[in-house]
Design a protein around this motif. Sequence first.
Motif: not given
Length: 426
Positions: A114-125, A144-157
């Motif tokens: 994987l590319v070190d994204l720090g070396t491409l900081s001019e193109y990705v923020t 090495y990668s960037l998150p698209l989204g996130y979630s958190t553990w929950a109890v569904f009712l």
Amino acid sequence: MKRPFTRPITILAGIGVATLTLTSCTGGGSGEYDPDAEVALTFTWWGNDDRAERYQTLIDAFNEEHPNIRINGSFSDFPSYWEKRQTEAAGGGLPDVWQFSDSYLRQYAENNLLVDLGTLSEYVTTDAIEEGLLGTGQLEGTQYSLPLGYSTWAVFLNDDILAEYDIEPYAGGTSFEEYSQWMADVTEATGGEVFGGTDYTQRIQNFENVLRASGGNLYTEDGELGFTEEQLADFWEMGAADRDGAVVPQQRLEESFPVSGFGANLTASEASWSNFIASYLGDSGASSITMAAPPTDVAGSADLYQQAGLQMAVSANSEHPEAAAIFLDFVVNSPEAGEIFGTSLGFPASQTKLDGATLEGADLQVAEFLASVEDRIGAAPPAPVVGYGSLEQKFWDIGKEIGLGTLTVDAAVDQFFAESRVILTD
């Protein structure tokens, strides 16, 4: 916008269970990026037709801004996706830019794939993404990668079931003992027609929360297990009383598989990631499902975290890393991506992407739940160990055997650690 780009020359990699020799992983760009040059990028993701349609819409929007960067996309289901990446890694033919998972971060990053994204900081923020979320794509301080989204553990009712039997919802954030009592009360109130929940000790994420509440983690920064046999035995014993009639019997779950007990309306509650609300609504047919904070035995602890498994990465073998980074930035950060995907890739990790999303219905519920547990959100855990996906599945499979009565807790602990030693030493 021109800058040099350093690339790896030769890579010898051990991926998964096999040792693979890369044949042509010279990667990297030309050293001088021409923003007007005509380039073609390969882009892959796992998912379904709905996700494919959304990605195509996003690619079309990207090409309005960057008509010289052609995106050749393809997708598959999750298991075959990673089998194909492993084959490509061996031949130096990984896609230029691809949907990635933090479960494989250590495996691919340690082998210089994987590319070190720090070396491409001019193109990705990364400015619009919180530090905690950025950490899910880092290994030893390298992004090495960037998150698209996130979630958190929950109890569904399931609100329909609770209303039908006039049962008070689980309050959330109680001790595990109080949650177990609530589940037992539900099962008693329905006369066993519906069970209070599923054996929470089957899921490694609940064990992870218990460890984190006391300052631990599932694994260490060095890629080793972060818990002892005694801790695991204590956790599996926590569910012994629940398995004696309070939670849905494992045999009933086997009959409803692949739909979960909650999705099949066998239970009034179930713990899972917050982004599961849409699939639970679809499986159960319930008119209303809500989320409560998971139980914890250490009040005030930061046991939860922002799980950002779905990521984007650029391959080290890409001949156009700058163009790949520009596309990655568009997928991760653009308001257009927020508008097109909403929360279907998880709650947007990037504020600029979130700004483009319209939150309503289940998406709004997720947003409100995440805000309600903000005080319990701690730091991102260390990068998963190599083979974490196999460990997670093994934990679940053994938990089912405990539920079926085919394994004692002591035998289960022995089996899990034996399997772990095999997986972690491959």
